[in-house]
Design a protein around this motif. Structure first.
Motif, PDB file in Angstrom:
ATOM      1  N   CYS A 235      -8.641   3.866 -12.903  1.00  0.00           N
ATOM      2  CA  CYS A 235      -7.848   3.590 -14.098  1.00  0.00           C
ATOM      3  C   CYS A 235      -6.550   2.925 -13.660  1.00  0.00           C
ATOM      4  O   CYS A 235      -5.761   3.519 -12.906  1.00  0.00           O
ATOM      5  CB  CYS A 235      -7.569   4.871 -14.850  1.00  0.00           C
ATOM      6  SG  CYS A 235      -6.651   4.651 -16.399  1.00  0.00           S
ATOM      7  N   THR A 236      -6.339   1.703 -14.118  1.00  0.00           N
ATOM      8  CA  THR A 236      -5.103   0.982 -13.812  1.00  0.00           C
ATOM      9  C   THR A 236      -4.151   1.113 -14.989  1.00  0.00           C
ATOM     10  O   THR A 236      -4.522   0.815 -16.127  1.00  0.00           O
ATOM     11  CB  THR A 236      -5.396  -0.491 -13.523  1.00  0.00           C
ATOM     12  OG1 THR A 236      -6.298  -0.577 -12.398  1.00  0.00           O
ATOM     13  CG2 THR A 236      -4.121  -1.243 -13.203  1.00  0.00           C
ATOM     14  N   VAL A 237      -2.946   1.562 -14.690  1.00  0.00           N
ATOM     15  CA  VAL A 237      -1.954   1.824 -15.726  1.00  0.00           C
ATOM     16  C   VAL A 237      -0.858   0.766 -15.671  1.00  0.00           C
ATOM     17  O   VAL A 237      -0.344   0.450 -14.590  1.00  0.00           O
ATOM     18  CB  VAL A 237      -1.341   3.219 -15.545  1.00  0.00           C
ATOM     19  CG1 VAL A 237      -0.288   3.493 -16.618  1.00  0.00           C
ATOM     20  CG2 VAL A 237      -2.433   4.296 -15.595  1.00  0.00           C
ATOM     21  N   SER A 238      -0.511   0.238 -16.826  1.00  0.00           N
ATOM     22  CA  SER A 238       0.608  -0.693 -16.924  1.00  0.00           C
ATOM     23  C   SER A 238       1.554  -0.232 -18.029  1.00  0.00           C
ATOM     24  O   SER A 238       1.139   0.466 -18.954  1.00  0.00           O
ATOM     25  CB  SER A 238       0.122  -2.110 -17.195  1.00  0.00           C
ATOM     26  OG  SER A 238      -0.626  -2.163 -18.395  1.00  0.00           O
TER      27      SER A 238
ATOM     28  N   GLU B 179      -9.979   1.130 -17.518  1.00  0.00           N
ATOM     29  CA  GLU B 179     -10.982   1.657 -16.590  1.00  0.00           C
ATOM     30  C   GLU B 179     -11.742   0.523 -15.918  1.00  0.00           C
ATOM     31  O   GLU B 179     -11.990  -0.516 -16.536  1.00  0.00           O
ATOM     32  CB  GLU B 179     -11.977   2.561 -17.329  1.00  0.00           C
ATOM     33  CG  GLU B 179     -11.378   3.695 -18.127  1.00  0.00           C
ATOM     34  CD  GLU B 179     -11.071   3.316 -19.558  1.00  0.00           C
ATOM     35  OE1 GLU B 179     -10.756   4.220 -20.364  1.00  0.00           O
ATOM     36  OE2 GLU B 179     -11.142   2.112 -19.900  1.00  0.00           O
ATOM     37  N   SER B 180     -12.152   0.750 -14.674  1.00  0.00           N
ATOM     38  CA  SER B 180     -12.987  -0.219 -13.980  1.00  0.00           C
ATOM     39  C   SER B 180     -13.915   0.513 -13.020  1.00  0.00           C
ATOM     40  O   SER B 180     -13.589   1.593 -12.523  1.00  0.00           O
ATOM     41  CB  SER B 180     -12.136  -1.233 -13.219  1.00  0.00           C
ATOM     42  OG  SER B 180     -11.334  -0.596 -12.254  1.00  0.00           O
ATOM     43  N   GLY B 181     -15.061  -0.108 -12.780  1.00  0.00           N
ATOM     44  CA  GLY B 181     -16.044   0.484 -11.883  1.00  0.00           C
ATOM     45  C   GLY B 181     -17.445   0.052 -12.251  1.00  0.00           C
ATOM     46  O   GLY B 181     -17.641  -0.619 -13.271  1.00  0.00           O
TER      47      GLY B 181
ATOM     48  N   ASN C 118      -0.232   2.042  -8.966  1.00  0.00           N
ATOM     49  CA  ASN C 118      -0.157   2.688 -10.278  1.00  0.00           C
ATOM     50  C   ASN C 118      -1.556   2.917 -10.856  1.00  0.00           C
ATOM     51  O   ASN C 118      -1.842   2.572 -12.022  1.00  0.00           O
ATOM     52  CB  ASN C 118       0.710   1.904 -11.257  1.00  0.00           C
ATOM     53  CG  ASN C 118       1.459   2.802 -12.225  1.00  0.00           C
ATOM     54  OD1 ASN C 118       1.901   3.900 -11.862  1.00  0.00           O
ATOM     55  ND2 ASN C 118       1.624   2.349 -13.464  1.00  0.00           N
ATOM     56  N   GLN C 119      -2.424   3.470 -10.015  1.00  0.00           N
ATOM     57  CA  GLN C 119      -3.813   3.725 -10.389  1.00  0.00           C
ATOM     58  C   GLN C 119      -4.180   5.184 -10.083  1.00  0.00           C
ATOM     59  O   GLN C 119      -3.625   5.791  -9.171  1.00  0.00           O
ATOM     60  CB  GLN C 119      -4.764   2.820  -9.590  1.00  0.00           C
ATOM     61  CG  GLN C 119      -4.628   1.356  -9.853  1.00  0.00           C
ATOM     62  CD  GLN C 119      -5.517   0.518  -8.939  1.00  0.00           C
ATOM     63  OE1 GLN C 119      -5.843   0.937  -7.832  1.00  0.00           O
ATOM     64  NE2 GLN C 119      -5.899  -0.663  -9.406  1.00  0.00           N
ATOM     65  N   PHE C 120      -5.130   5.691 -10.846  1.00  0.00           N
ATOM     66  CA  PHE C 120      -5.739   6.955 -10.483  1.00  0.00           C
ATOM     67  C   PHE C 120      -7.252   6.801 -10.614  1.00  0.00           C
ATOM     68  O   PHE C 120      -7.745   5.959 -11.380  1.00  0.00           O
ATOM     69  CB  PHE C 120      -5.185   8.141 -11.278  1.00  0.00           C
ATOM     70  CG  PHE C 120      -5.421   8.117 -12.762  1.00  0.00           C
ATOM     71  CD1 PHE C 120      -4.654   7.310 -13.598  1.00  0.00           C
ATOM     72  CD2 PHE C 120      -6.384   8.926 -13.343  1.00  0.00           C
ATOM     73  CE1 PHE C 120      -4.839   7.304 -14.964  1.00  0.00           C
ATOM     74  CE2 PHE C 120      -6.582   8.936 -14.718  1.00  0.00           C
ATOM     75  CZ  PHE C 120      -5.802   8.118 -15.529  1.00  0.00           C
TER      76      PHE C 120
END
Length: 125
Positions: A22-25, A6-8, A78-80
């Protein structure tokens, strides 16, 4: 290994819009049939499911938050993302993004197989 981050902003003023990403890897957000949720936990309270975006881009929201919540995605990154409008101090919480194997299990915390570490968001002037 799937990872979510998560970021913000950690601080949002009342009446403003809270925005988190949310960045997904390690896995694609478009892979069938995964569902990607936002979940929060206010201080001293339990987990609250906010909404979900599925692998096909369909979205579903908690009835109690539906009027203020929007979830979108950027498949190229690849983020939501989550947007929560008209925030009040009652929206202060740790916000998590998480992955569920499918839409059938998103209502229960036990249904999720991967979680982000969570990010604290405080609503205060």
């Amino acid at each position: 290994q799937v990872q979510l981050q998560e970021s913000g902003p950690g601080l949002v003023k009342p009446s403003q819009t809270l925005s988190l990403t949310c960045t997904v890897s390690g896995g694609s957000i478009t892979t069938s049939y995964y569902a990607w949720s936002w979940i929060r936990q206010p201080p001293g309270k339990g987990l609250e499911w906010m909404g979900v975006i599925a692998y096909d881009g369909s979205t579903y929201y908690s009835p109690s938050l539906k009027s203020r919540t929007s979830i979108s995605r950027d498949t190229s990154k690849n983020q939501f993302s989550l947007q929560l409008s008209s925030v009040t101090p009652e929206d202060t919480a740790v916000y998590y993004c998480a992955r569920a194997p499918d839409l059938q299990v998103v209502a229960e915390a036990a249904g999720y197989d991967y979680w982000g570490q969570g990010t604290q968001v405080t609503v205060s002037s």
